[in-house]
Write a protein that holds these residues in place. Sequence first.
Motif, short mmCIF file in Angstrom:
data_model
loop_
_atom_site.label_atom_id
_atom_site.label_comp_id
_atom_site.label_asym_id
_atom_site.label_seq_id
_atom_site.Cartn_x
_atom_site.Cartn_y
_atom_site.Cartn_z
N PRO A 117 -43.83 20.94 12.91
CA PRO A 117 -45.06 21.30 13.61
C PRO A 117 -45.15 20.59 14.96
N MET A 118 -45.50 21.33 16.00
CA MET A 118 -45.66 20.82 17.36
C MET A 118 -44.35 20.23 17.92
N ASP A 119 -43.22 20.78 17.47
CA ASP A 119 -41.90 20.38 17.97
C ASP A 119 -41.83 20.57 19.48
N LYS A 120 -41.58 19.51 20.23
CA LYS A 120 -41.58 19.58 21.69
C LYS A 120 -40.36 20.29 22.25
N ASN A 121 -39.32 20.47 21.46
CA ASN A 121 -38.14 21.19 21.93
C ASN A 121 -38.17 22.68 21.56
N TYR A 122 -39.25 23.11 20.92
CA TYR A 122 -39.37 24.51 20.56
C TYR A 122 -39.37 25.37 21.83
N SER A 123 -38.73 26.54 21.75
CA SER A 123 -38.64 27.42 22.91
C SER A 123 -38.83 28.87 22.47
N GLU A 124 -39.62 29.64 23.24
CA GLU A 124 -39.82 31.05 22.93
C GLU A 124 -40.33 31.78 24.18
#
Length: 334
Positions: free
Chosen positions: A166-173
Amino acid sequence: MGRQRIFLVSVLAAAAAAAGCAAKTETETASDKTAAAAPAEAAAPAAAQAPVFFDDFSYPDLAAFQANGWKVRTETGHPGIKGAAWSAEGVSFHADIADTQGGAVRMSSVTNGKADKTRQTQFCHARKYREGTYAARIFFRDQPSYGPDGDEVIQTFYAISPLKAPMDKNYSETDFEYLPNGGWGENAKPAMWTTTWDTFQLEPWTKVNEFSRTEGSYAGWHTLVLTVADKKVSYYVDGKPFSVHSSAVYPEDFMSINFNLWFMPKGADGSLGPVDSPQLREYQEDIDWVFFQEGTALATADVEAQVAALRGKKLAHVDTVKEQTPPLASPCGL
Protein backbone atom coordinates in the motif's frame (compact mmCIF):
# COMPACT_ATOMS: atom_id res chain seq x y z
CA MET A 1 1.79 -13.83 -42.04
CA GLY A 2 4.66 -15.14 -39.89
CA ARG A 3 4.15 -15.00 -36.14
CA GLN A 4 7.68 -15.81 -34.96
CA ARG A 5 9.69 -13.32 -32.93
CA ILE A 6 11.58 -11.07 -35.31
CA PHE A 7 14.61 -9.00 -34.35
CA LEU A 8 15.11 -5.90 -36.44
CA VAL A 9 18.58 -4.66 -37.35
CA SER A 10 17.21 -1.14 -37.56
CA VAL A 11 13.92 0.71 -37.34
CA LEU A 12 12.52 3.57 -39.30
CA ALA A 13 14.03 6.95 -38.34
CA ALA A 14 11.45 9.64 -37.85
CA ALA A 15 11.50 13.38 -37.40
CA ALA A 16 8.73 15.91 -37.45
CA ALA A 17 8.09 19.35 -36.07
CA ALA A 18 4.97 20.42 -34.28
CA ALA A 19 3.63 23.88 -33.55
CA GLY A 20 2.96 25.08 -30.03
CA CYS A 21 -0.49 24.40 -28.74
CA ALA A 22 -2.19 24.40 -25.36
CA ALA A 23 -4.95 22.29 -23.93
CA LYS A 24 -6.79 22.82 -20.68
CA THR A 25 -6.77 19.78 -18.41
CA GLU A 26 -7.62 18.89 -14.85
CA THR A 27 -5.06 17.28 -12.59
CA GLU A 28 -5.76 15.75 -9.23
CA THR A 29 -3.53 14.65 -6.38
CA ALA A 30 -4.90 12.98 -3.26
CA SER A 31 -5.84 16.36 -1.85
CA ASP A 32 -6.30 18.96 -4.61
CA LYS A 33 -6.85 19.78 -8.29
CA THR A 34 -4.76 22.04 -10.48
CA ALA A 35 -4.78 23.05 -14.14
CA ALA A 36 -2.12 21.76 -16.53
CA ALA A 37 -1.33 22.79 -20.10
CA ALA A 38 -0.78 20.15 -22.76
CA PRO A 39 2.14 20.87 -25.09
CA ALA A 40 1.99 20.57 -28.83
CA GLU A 41 2.97 17.10 -29.96
CA ALA A 42 6.73 17.12 -30.47
CA ALA A 43 8.80 14.64 -32.39
CA ALA A 44 12.34 13.79 -31.35
CA PRO A 45 14.61 12.06 -33.85
CA ALA A 46 14.46 8.32 -33.34
CA ALA A 47 17.69 6.60 -32.40
CA ALA A 48 19.16 4.57 -35.25
CA GLN A 49 18.50 1.30 -33.46
CA ALA A 50 15.95 2.29 -30.83
CA PRO A 51 14.24 -0.85 -29.49
CA VAL A 52 10.71 -1.34 -30.80
CA PHE A 53 7.72 -3.48 -29.86
CA PHE A 54 4.92 -3.84 -32.41
CA ASP A 55 1.98 -6.19 -32.82
CA ASP A 56 -0.80 -5.96 -35.40
CA PHE A 57 -2.92 -8.65 -33.68
CA SER A 58 -3.54 -10.69 -36.84
CA TYR A 59 -3.54 -13.97 -34.92
CA PRO A 60 -5.33 -17.18 -35.90
CA ASP A 61 -5.97 -18.21 -32.28
CA LEU A 62 -5.17 -17.67 -28.60
CA ALA A 63 -2.22 -20.09 -28.64
CA ALA A 64 -0.39 -18.03 -31.30
CA PHE A 65 -1.18 -14.85 -29.34
CA GLN A 66 0.31 -16.29 -26.15
CA ALA A 67 3.36 -17.62 -28.01
CA ASN A 68 4.37 -13.99 -28.65
CA GLY A 69 4.41 -13.15 -24.96
CA TRP A 70 0.84 -12.03 -24.32
CA LYS A 71 -0.86 -13.14 -21.11
CA VAL A 72 -4.59 -13.23 -20.42
CA ARG A 73 -5.79 -12.50 -16.90
CA THR A 74 -7.64 -15.28 -15.11
CA GLU A 75 -7.38 -14.38 -11.42
CA THR A 76 -10.16 -12.53 -9.61
CA GLY A 77 -9.56 -9.22 -7.90
CA HIS A 78 -9.40 -5.45 -8.32
CA PRO A 79 -10.59 -3.59 -10.35
CA GLY A 80 -14.21 -4.15 -11.19
CA ILE A 81 -17.20 -5.84 -9.60
CA LYS A 82 -15.99 -7.72 -6.52
CA GLY A 83 -15.80 -11.47 -7.11
CA ALA A 84 -16.27 -11.18 -10.89
CA ALA A 85 -14.38 -13.56 -13.16
CA TRP A 86 -11.54 -12.53 -15.46
CA SER A 87 -11.39 -14.93 -18.39
CA ALA A 88 -9.71 -15.69 -21.72
CA GLU A 89 -13.23 -16.35 -23.02
CA GLY A 90 -13.47 -12.64 -23.70
CA VAL A 91 -10.45 -12.53 -26.07
CA SER A 92 -11.06 -13.27 -29.76
CA PHE A 93 -9.40 -12.57 -33.13
CA HIS A 94 -11.18 -11.32 -36.24
CA ALA A 95 -9.67 -10.97 -39.71
CA ASP A 96 -12.73 -9.26 -41.18
CA ILE A 97 -13.05 -6.14 -39.01
CA ALA A 98 -13.62 -3.07 -41.20
CA ASP A 99 -10.90 -0.41 -41.49
CA THR A 100 -8.13 -2.74 -40.34
CA GLN A 101 -5.28 -4.44 -42.16
CA GLY A 102 -5.46 -8.11 -41.26
CA GLY A 103 -8.03 -7.75 -38.51
CA ALA A 104 -7.89 -7.01 -34.80
CA VAL A 105 -8.12 -8.49 -31.33
CA ARG A 106 -11.47 -8.03 -29.58
CA MET A 107 -12.27 -7.92 -25.87
CA SER A 108 -15.85 -8.83 -24.91
CA SER A 109 -17.03 -8.45 -21.31
CA VAL A 110 -20.46 -9.33 -19.95
CA THR A 111 -22.50 -8.60 -16.82
CA ASN A 112 -25.98 -8.54 -15.34
CA GLY A 113 -24.69 -6.46 -12.44
CA LYS A 114 -23.97 -9.46 -10.21
CA ALA A 115 -20.54 -11.00 -9.62
CA ASP A 116 -21.51 -14.53 -10.61
CA LYS A 117 -22.77 -13.30 -13.99
CA THR A 118 -19.90 -10.92 -14.71
CA ARG A 119 -16.92 -11.78 -16.90
CA GLN A 120 -14.26 -9.08 -17.36
CA THR A 121 -11.34 -9.14 -19.81
CA GLN A 122 -7.66 -8.16 -19.62
CA PHE A 123 -4.45 -9.06 -21.41
CA CYS A 124 -0.89 -7.82 -20.96
CA HIS A 125 2.67 -8.05 -22.25
CA ALA A 126 6.01 -8.39 -20.41
CA ARG A 127 6.99 -5.83 -17.75
CA LYS A 128 9.94 -4.21 -19.54
CA TYR A 129 8.60 -0.82 -20.67
CA ARG A 130 9.23 2.57 -19.07
CA GLU A 131 10.49 5.66 -20.92
CA GLY A 132 9.53 6.10 -24.54
CA THR A 133 6.43 6.21 -26.75
CA TYR A 134 3.36 3.99 -26.28
CA ALA A 135 0.65 3.87 -28.93
CA ALA A 136 -2.40 1.85 -29.98
CA ARG A 137 -5.24 2.11 -32.49
CA ILE A 138 -8.51 1.27 -30.74
CA PHE A 139 -12.21 1.03 -31.61
CA PHE A 140 -14.37 2.23 -28.70
CA ARG A 141 -18.12 1.70 -28.40
CA ASP A 142 -20.83 3.76 -26.70
CA GLN A 143 -23.44 0.98 -26.47
CA PRO A 144 -23.41 -2.72 -25.58
CA SER A 145 -23.56 -5.25 -28.43
CA TYR A 146 -26.71 -6.59 -26.75
CA GLY A 147 -28.71 -5.97 -23.58
CA PRO A 148 -29.65 -2.76 -21.77
CA ASP A 149 -27.27 0.21 -21.89
CA GLY A 150 -26.05 2.38 -19.01
CA ASP A 151 -23.42 0.38 -17.08
CA GLU A 152 -20.39 2.35 -15.97
CA VAL A 153 -17.95 0.40 -18.14
CA ILE A 154 -14.25 1.19 -18.69
CA GLN A 155 -12.46 0.60 -22.02
CA THR A 156 -8.69 0.99 -21.70
CA PHE A 157 -5.09 1.08 -22.92
CA TYR A 158 -2.46 1.48 -20.22
CA ALA A 159 0.93 0.53 -18.72
CA ILE A 160 1.34 -0.59 -15.11
CA SER A 161 3.74 -2.04 -12.53
CA PRO A 162 2.66 -4.24 -9.60
CA LEU A 163 1.67 -2.50 -6.36
CA LYS A 164 4.21 -4.10 -4.01
CA ALA A 165 2.65 -2.60 -0.87
CA PRO A 166 0.00 0.00 0.00
CA MET A 167 1.23 3.49 -0.99
CA ASP A 168 4.31 1.99 -2.69
CA LYS A 169 6.36 4.99 -3.86
CA ASN A 170 7.81 3.09 -6.83
CA TYR A 171 4.39 2.19 -8.18
CA SER A 172 3.89 3.34 -11.78
CA GLU A 173 0.79 3.53 -14.02
CA THR A 174 -0.21 5.54 -17.10
CA ASP A 175 -3.81 5.19 -18.37
CA PHE A 176 -6.11 5.95 -21.26
CA GLU A 177 -9.68 5.10 -20.16
CA TYR A 178 -12.89 5.67 -22.09
CA LEU A 179 -16.10 5.76 -20.04
CA PRO A 180 -19.07 5.87 -22.45
CA ASN A 181 -21.64 6.00 -19.62
CA GLY A 182 -19.80 8.20 -17.15
CA GLY A 183 -18.38 7.19 -13.78
CA TRP A 184 -16.20 8.16 -10.83
CA GLY A 185 -18.74 10.63 -9.54
CA GLU A 186 -19.09 12.48 -12.84
CA ASN A 187 -22.30 12.61 -14.89
CA ALA A 188 -23.49 9.90 -17.26
CA LYS A 189 -22.04 11.61 -20.34
CA PRO A 190 -19.26 9.83 -22.26
CA ALA A 191 -15.73 11.03 -21.54
CA MET A 192 -12.09 10.14 -22.13
CA TRP A 193 -9.86 10.11 -19.07
CA THR A 194 -6.08 10.03 -18.78
CA THR A 195 -4.57 9.25 -15.39
CA THR A 196 -0.96 9.00 -14.22
CA TRP A 197 -0.50 7.39 -10.83
CA ASP A 198 2.12 8.03 -8.17
CA THR A 199 0.64 5.46 -5.78
CA PHE A 200 -2.54 4.29 -4.01
CA GLN A 201 -3.97 1.87 -1.48
CA LEU A 202 -7.24 -0.05 -1.59
CA GLU A 203 -8.18 -0.04 2.12
CA PRO A 204 -8.95 2.64 3.05
CA TRP A 205 -9.10 3.95 -0.52
CA THR A 206 -6.32 6.54 -0.93
CA LYS A 207 -4.95 7.81 -4.24
CA VAL A 208 -2.14 10.04 -5.39
CA ASN A 209 -2.48 10.78 -9.10
CA GLU A 210 -3.03 13.39 -11.77
CA PHE A 211 -5.95 13.04 -14.15
CA SER A 212 -7.55 14.81 -17.10
CA ARG A 213 -11.07 14.38 -18.46
CA THR A 214 -12.65 15.51 -21.72
CA GLU A 215 -16.37 15.03 -22.21
CA GLY A 216 -17.78 13.75 -25.48
CA SER A 217 -18.17 10.55 -27.47
CA TYR A 218 -15.02 8.73 -28.61
CA ALA A 219 -16.91 5.93 -30.33
CA GLY A 220 -15.07 4.57 -33.37
CA TRP A 221 -11.39 4.25 -34.27
CA HIS A 222 -8.83 6.42 -32.46
CA THR A 223 -5.04 6.46 -32.31
CA LEU A 224 -3.85 6.94 -28.74
CA VAL A 225 -0.26 7.99 -28.00
CA LEU A 226 1.43 8.64 -24.68
CA THR A 227 5.03 9.62 -24.16
CA VAL A 228 7.07 9.14 -21.00
CA ALA A 229 10.02 11.51 -21.43
CA ASP A 230 11.67 14.60 -19.98
CA LYS A 231 10.05 14.06 -16.56
CA LYS A 232 6.51 14.47 -17.87
CA VAL A 233 3.83 12.18 -19.28
CA SER A 234 2.06 13.56 -22.35
CA TYR A 235 -1.13 12.12 -23.85
CA TYR A 236 -2.46 12.58 -27.41
CA VAL A 237 -5.65 11.47 -29.17
CA ASP A 238 -5.54 11.32 -32.98
CA GLY A 239 -2.45 13.53 -32.99
CA LYS A 240 -3.99 16.28 -30.86
CA PRO A 241 -2.68 17.17 -27.38
CA PHE A 242 -4.98 15.83 -24.66
CA SER A 243 -3.09 16.32 -21.37
CA VAL A 244 0.30 16.49 -19.70
CA HIS A 245 1.06 15.19 -16.21
CA SER A 246 3.97 16.32 -14.10
CA SER A 247 7.18 14.90 -12.68
CA ALA A 248 5.33 14.27 -9.39
CA VAL A 249 3.70 11.18 -10.97
CA TYR A 250 6.45 10.24 -13.45
CA PRO A 251 6.87 6.43 -13.79
CA GLU A 252 9.66 5.09 -11.62
CA ASP A 253 9.39 1.37 -12.37
CA PHE A 254 9.17 -0.84 -15.44
CA MET A 255 5.63 -1.52 -16.58
CA SER A 256 3.70 -4.05 -18.65
CA ILE A 257 1.52 -2.98 -21.57
CA ASN A 258 -2.16 -3.74 -20.90
CA PHE A 259 -5.68 -3.56 -22.28
CA ASN A 260 -8.78 -4.32 -20.25
CA LEU A 261 -12.56 -3.97 -20.27
CA TRP A 262 -14.30 -3.97 -16.90
CA PHE A 263 -17.35 -2.81 -14.96
CA MET A 264 -17.24 -0.21 -12.24
CA PRO A 265 -18.85 -1.34 -8.98
CA LYS A 266 -21.39 0.81 -7.19
CA GLY A 267 -19.76 3.31 -4.84
CA ALA A 268 -16.24 3.06 -6.32
CA ASP A 269 -14.92 6.61 -5.98
CA GLY A 270 -18.42 8.04 -6.29
CA SER A 271 -19.61 5.67 -9.01
CA LEU A 272 -23.19 4.55 -9.63
CA GLY A 273 -22.07 1.14 -10.92
CA PRO A 274 -24.18 -1.22 -13.05
CA VAL A 275 -27.71 -0.40 -14.17
CA ASP A 276 -30.51 -2.09 -12.27
CA SER A 277 -31.42 -4.90 -14.67
CA PRO A 278 -31.12 -8.69 -14.45
CA GLN A 279 -30.59 -8.92 -18.23
CA LEU A 280 -27.15 -9.94 -19.46
CA ARG A 281 -25.34 -7.35 -21.59
CA GLU A 282 -22.03 -7.35 -23.47
CA TYR A 283 -19.57 -4.55 -24.18
CA GLN A 284 -16.69 -4.79 -26.67
CA GLU A 285 -13.40 -3.05 -27.51
CA ASP A 286 -11.21 -3.77 -30.57
CA ILE A 287 -7.44 -3.16 -30.90
CA ASP A 288 -5.95 -2.94 -34.38
CA TRP A 289 -2.29 -2.62 -33.34
CA VAL A 290 0.01 -1.64 -30.47
CA PHE A 291 3.44 0.02 -30.68
CA PHE A 292 6.25 1.05 -28.31
CA GLN A 293 9.60 2.69 -29.04
CA GLU A 294 12.09 2.99 -26.22
CA GLY A 295 13.82 6.18 -25.17
CA THR A 296 12.21 8.74 -27.47
CA ALA A 297 9.05 10.84 -27.68
CA LEU A 298 7.44 10.38 -31.10
CA ALA A 299 4.61 12.31 -32.73
CA THR A 300 1.53 10.38 -33.82
CA ALA A 301 2.43 10.82 -37.50
CA ASP A 302 5.84 9.25 -36.86
CA VAL A 303 4.27 6.30 -35.05
CA GLU A 304 1.81 5.74 -37.87
CA ALA A 305 4.63 5.94 -40.44
CA GLN A 306 6.60 3.28 -38.58
CA VAL A 307 3.53 1.04 -38.31
CA ALA A 308 2.89 1.42 -42.04
CA ALA A 309 6.52 0.61 -42.82
CA LEU A 310 6.50 -2.52 -40.65
CA ARG A 311 3.28 -3.72 -42.24
CA GLY A 312 4.73 -2.93 -45.67
CA LYS A 313 7.52 -5.37 -44.85
CA LYS A 314 4.93 -7.99 -43.83
CA LEU A 315 6.10 -7.83 -40.21
CA ALA A 316 3.14 -8.69 -38.00
CA HIS A 317 5.10 -8.86 -34.74
CA VAL A 318 8.41 -7.21 -33.80
CA ASP A 319 10.05 -7.17 -30.37
CA THR A 320 13.57 -5.80 -29.86
CA VAL A 321 12.87 -4.39 -26.36
CA LYS A 322 15.15 -6.25 -23.96
CA GLU A 323 13.95 -7.87 -20.77
CA GLN A 324 15.46 -6.72 -17.52
CA THR A 325 18.10 -9.01 -15.96
CA PRO A 326 16.69 -11.15 -14.47
CA PRO A 327 13.30 -10.76 -16.22
CA LEU A 328 10.72 -9.03 -14.04
CA ALA A 329 7.62 -10.85 -12.93
CA SER A 330 4.72 -9.69 -15.07
CA PRO A 331 1.44 -10.54 -13.33
CA CYS A 332 -1.54 -9.80 -15.53
CA GLY A 333 -3.57 -8.20 -12.79
CA LEU A 334 -3.37 -5.17 -10.54
